[in-house]
Design a protein around this motif. Sequence first.
Motif, PDB file in Angstrom:
ATOM      1  N   TYR A  28      14.464  -2.822  12.328  1.00 23.26           N
ATOM      2  CA  TYR A  28      13.503  -3.479  11.672  1.00 23.26           C
ATOM      3  C   TYR A  28      12.561  -2.487  11.198  1.00 23.26           C
ATOM      4  N   ALA A  29      12.742  -1.220  11.585  1.00 25.05           N
ATOM      5  CA  ALA A  29      11.683  -0.255  11.259  1.00 25.05           C
ATOM      6  C   ALA A  29      11.187  -0.228   9.862  1.00 25.05           C
ATOM      7  N   ARG A  30      12.309  -0.233   8.853  1.00 17.92           N
ATOM      8  CA  ARG A  30      12.236  -0.303   7.303  1.00 17.92           C
ATOM      9  C   ARG A  30      11.307  -1.455   6.730  1.00 17.92           C
ATOM     10  N   THR A  31      11.103  -2.416   7.537  1.00 17.91           N
ATOM     11  CA  THR A  31      10.473  -3.571   6.971  1.00 17.91           C
ATOM     12  C   THR A  31       9.098  -3.684   7.790  1.00 17.91           C
ATOM     13  N   VAL A  32       8.825  -3.071   8.500  1.00 19.40           N
ATOM     14  CA  VAL A  32       7.596  -3.346   9.520  1.00 19.40           C
ATOM     15  C   VAL A  32       6.271  -2.530   9.066  1.00 19.40           C
ATOM     16  N   MET A  33       5.079  -2.667   9.211  1.00 15.13           N
ATOM     17  CA  MET A  33       4.039  -1.973   8.894  1.00 15.13           C
ATOM     18  C   MET A  33       3.915  -0.617   9.997  1.00 15.13           C
ATOM     19  N   TRP A  34       3.670   0.442   9.244  1.00 13.90           N
ATOM     20  CA  TRP A  34       3.276   1.602   9.902  1.00 13.90           C
ATOM     21  C   TRP A  34       1.819   2.082   9.764  1.00 13.90           C
ATOM     22  N   GLU A  35       1.168   2.719  10.652  1.00 20.14           N
ATOM     23  CA  GLU A  35       0.037   3.305  10.235  1.00 20.14           C
ATOM     24  C   GLU A  35      -0.056   4.910  10.192  1.00 20.14           C
TER      25      GLU A  35
ATOM     26  N   ILE B 197       1.966  14.409   6.183  1.00 22.31           N
ATOM     27  CA  ILE B 197       1.191  13.096   6.632  1.00 22.31           C
ATOM     28  C   ILE B 197       2.242  12.487   7.612  1.00 22.31           C
ATOM     29  N   ARG B 198       1.527  11.926   8.522  1.00 19.41           N
ATOM     30  CA  ARG B 198       2.386  11.412   9.686  1.00 19.41           C
ATOM     31  C   ARG B 198       2.234   9.902   9.837  1.00 19.41           C
ATOM     32  N   PHE B 199       2.974   9.030  10.256  1.00 17.39           N
ATOM     33  CA  PHE B 199       2.868   7.762  10.426  1.00 17.39           C
ATOM     34  C   PHE B 199       3.393   7.151  11.872  1.00 17.39           C
ATOM     35  N   GLY B 200       3.023   6.305  12.391  1.00 19.47           N
ATOM     36  CA  GLY B 200       3.457   5.638  13.537  1.00 19.47           C
ATOM     37  C   GLY B 200       3.642   4.027  13.392  1.00 19.47           C
TER      38      GLY B 200
ATOM     39  N   THR C  27       5.685  15.822  -6.365  1.00 20.18           N
ATOM     40  CA  THR C  27       4.967  14.516  -6.050  1.00 20.18           C
ATOM     41  C   THR C  27       6.037  13.427  -5.269  1.00 20.18           C
ATOM     42  N   ALA C  28       5.107  12.617  -4.708  1.00 16.58           N
ATOM     43  CA  ALA C  28       5.959  11.515  -3.836  1.00 16.58           C
ATOM     44  C   ALA C  28       5.163  10.431  -3.519  1.00 16.58           C
ATOM     45  N   ARG C  29       5.724   9.097  -3.229  1.00 13.56           N
ATOM     46  CA  ARG C  29       4.875   8.045  -2.964  1.00 13.56           C
ATOM     47  C   ARG C  29       5.690   7.362  -1.586  1.00 13.56           C
ATOM     48  N   ILE C  30       4.899   7.127  -0.814  1.00 17.99           N
ATOM     49  CA  ILE C  30       5.163   6.387   0.687  1.00 17.99           C
ATOM     50  C   ILE C  30       4.925   5.022   0.749  1.00 17.99           C
ATOM     51  N   ALA C  31       5.604   4.285   0.864  1.00 19.18           N
ATOM     52  CA  ALA C  31       4.978   2.656   1.083  1.00 19.18           C
ATOM     53  C   ALA C  31       4.668   2.659   2.773  1.00 19.18           C
ATOM     54  N   LEU C  32       3.363   2.121   3.015  1.00 15.56           N
ATOM     55  CA  LEU C  32       3.193   2.112   4.555  1.00 15.56           C
ATOM     56  C   LEU C  32       4.189   0.960   5.104  1.00 15.56           C
ATOM     57  N   GLN C  33       4.533   0.098   4.439  1.00 15.83           N
ATOM     58  CA  GLN C  33       5.687  -0.777   4.844  1.00 15.83           C
ATOM     59  C   GLN C  33       6.772  -0.139   5.110  1.00 15.83           C
ATOM     60  N   GLY C  34       7.362   0.082   6.386  1.00 18.72           N
ATOM     61  CA  GLY C  34       8.335   0.897   6.566  1.00 18.72           C
ATOM     62  C   GLY C  34       8.435   2.412   6.715  1.00 18.72           C
ATOM     63  N   ALA C  35       7.237   2.848   6.402  1.00 17.06           N
ATOM     64  CA  ALA C  35       7.133   4.345   6.177  1.00 17.06           C
ATOM     65  C   ALA C  35       7.920   4.820   5.219  1.00 17.06           C
TER      66      ALA C  35
ATOM     67  N   VAL D 105       0.848  -1.142   0.196  1.00 16.75           N
ATOM     68  CA  VAL D 105       0.027  -0.130   0.027  1.00 16.75           C
ATOM     69  C   VAL D 105       0.832   1.256   0.107  1.00 16.75           C
ATOM     70  N   MET D 106       0.520   2.165  -1.027  1.00 16.31           N
ATOM     71  CA  MET D 106       1.406   3.149  -1.053  1.00 16.31           C
ATOM     72  C   MET D 106       0.706   4.604  -0.842  1.00 16.31           C
ATOM     73  N   ALA D 107       1.022   5.587  -0.113  1.00 18.93           N
ATOM     74  CA  ALA D 107       0.358   6.900  -0.095  1.00 18.93           C
ATOM     75  C   ALA D 107       1.031   7.783  -1.408  1.00 18.93           C
ATOM     76  N   GLU D 108       0.076   7.949  -2.301  1.00 16.43           N
ATOM     77  CA  GLU D 108       0.413   8.871  -3.347  1.00 16.43           C
ATOM     78  C   GLU D 108       0.150  10.494  -3.292  1.00 16.43           C
ATOM     79  N   ILE D 109       1.339  11.068  -3.322  1.00 19.80           N
ATOM     80  CA  ILE D 109       1.019  12.498  -2.944  1.00 19.80           C
ATOM     81  C   ILE D 109       1.301  13.210  -4.507  1.00 19.80           C
ATOM     82  N   ALA D 110       0.545  14.166  -4.743  1.00 23.37           N
ATOM     83  CA  ALA D 110       0.519  14.998  -5.829  1.00 23.37           C
ATOM     84  C   ALA D 110       0.106  16.379  -5.453  1.00 23.37           C
ATOM     85  N   ASN D 111       0.682  17.388  -5.420  1.00 25.24           N
ATOM     86  CA  ASN D 111       0.467  18.791  -5.124  1.00 25.24           C
ATOM     87  C   ASN D 111       1.126  19.899  -6.231  1.00 25.24           C
ATOM     88  N   SER D 112       0.849  21.043  -5.862  1.00 25.97           N
ATOM     89  CA  SER D 112       1.361  22.137  -6.973  1.00 25.97           C
ATOM     90  C   SER D 112       2.802  22.082  -6.859  1.00 25.97           C
TER      91      SER D 112
END
Length: 302
Positions: free
Chosen positions: A97-104, A118-121, A36-44, A26-33
């Motif tokens: 392990y932070a880069r391979t576990v799930m973040w919310e 955008i903020r993840f935990g 652009t960026a993409r952030i995987a929820l795995q590893g934030a 799952v990716m957060a897809e960001i596009a603003n003026s």
Amino acid sequence: MQLADLNQRYAIPHHLQFVAGEGGLVMAEIANSHSTARIALQGAHLVTWQPCGQEPVVWVSKFAKYAAGKSIRGGVPICWPWFGAHATDSKLPGHGYARTVMWEVLESRELPDGATYIRFGLIETDATRAQWPHPCSVQIEFTIGKTLRVELVTRNIGTHAFTLGEALHTYFHISDVGQMTIRGLEGCDYMDKAGGASELRKQQDGIVIEREVDRVYLNTTADCVIEDRGLKRAIRIAKQGSHSTVVWNPWTEKADKMGDFGPQGHRGMVCVESANALENVLSVAPGATHHLAVVYSVEALN
Ligand code: BG6
């Protein structure tokens, strides 16, 4: 959380949506003026960042592997809560392990200047607690606009101090490694780790890379600038809460062995990592919060 729920709670029209990306991640897809960026929820794990009208600033290999539980080769892997090998247990994963576990996702907002926040935990599980038995909360915030700001926040919610090593292990896209000089570390001492060595040296001039480079620069809070004569631009890395800077390029042989760089892939990238490593690891007292914040920006190179 399911994709539909994520979108319902956190999507922002014309800014942010959640999609099923490569390898089902799952990716957060960001596009603003601004960018652009993409952030995987795995590893934030921020995988791409590209300001409008620019080539990408962040490098990700075309051959990167996207799979559950595997680190992605490129972007901004989060090394946490240790950097490199674990101090006492070689069976634990390098760089933590932070880069391979799930973040919310915890929060998303449009900012007045048109940037996206955008903020993840990090989601703790029995598996993470088994590797890191210290009660703590770790969050990461991204502000994606004309610049990229990343802030990693570690809070000790336990009753004992712990030792923290960390890095924002950022891979940068460059025209060619032969066209690049890194400035900002002149005069610094560094631990040279290339080829498995462990030697302390002093940096004299700007850094030019012509072979494997794997260095931890110590006791430095300075900005670094990657001058790229090929792209006629400079990438500035301005950091707070970080006392080490790691510079890494695996060069041909190691890159080939890793298998996810692609042919000559190492020529188009360099890692400049804002870190707290080796003698710069931190002691975080009970109740204390440590912030590691980095702003990445692009300047024209005359
Ligand atoms: C760098 C280290 O930070 O990361 C290198 O200094 C290491 O020694 C590199 O090879 C890549 O690490 P990994 O775990 O992503 O292959």
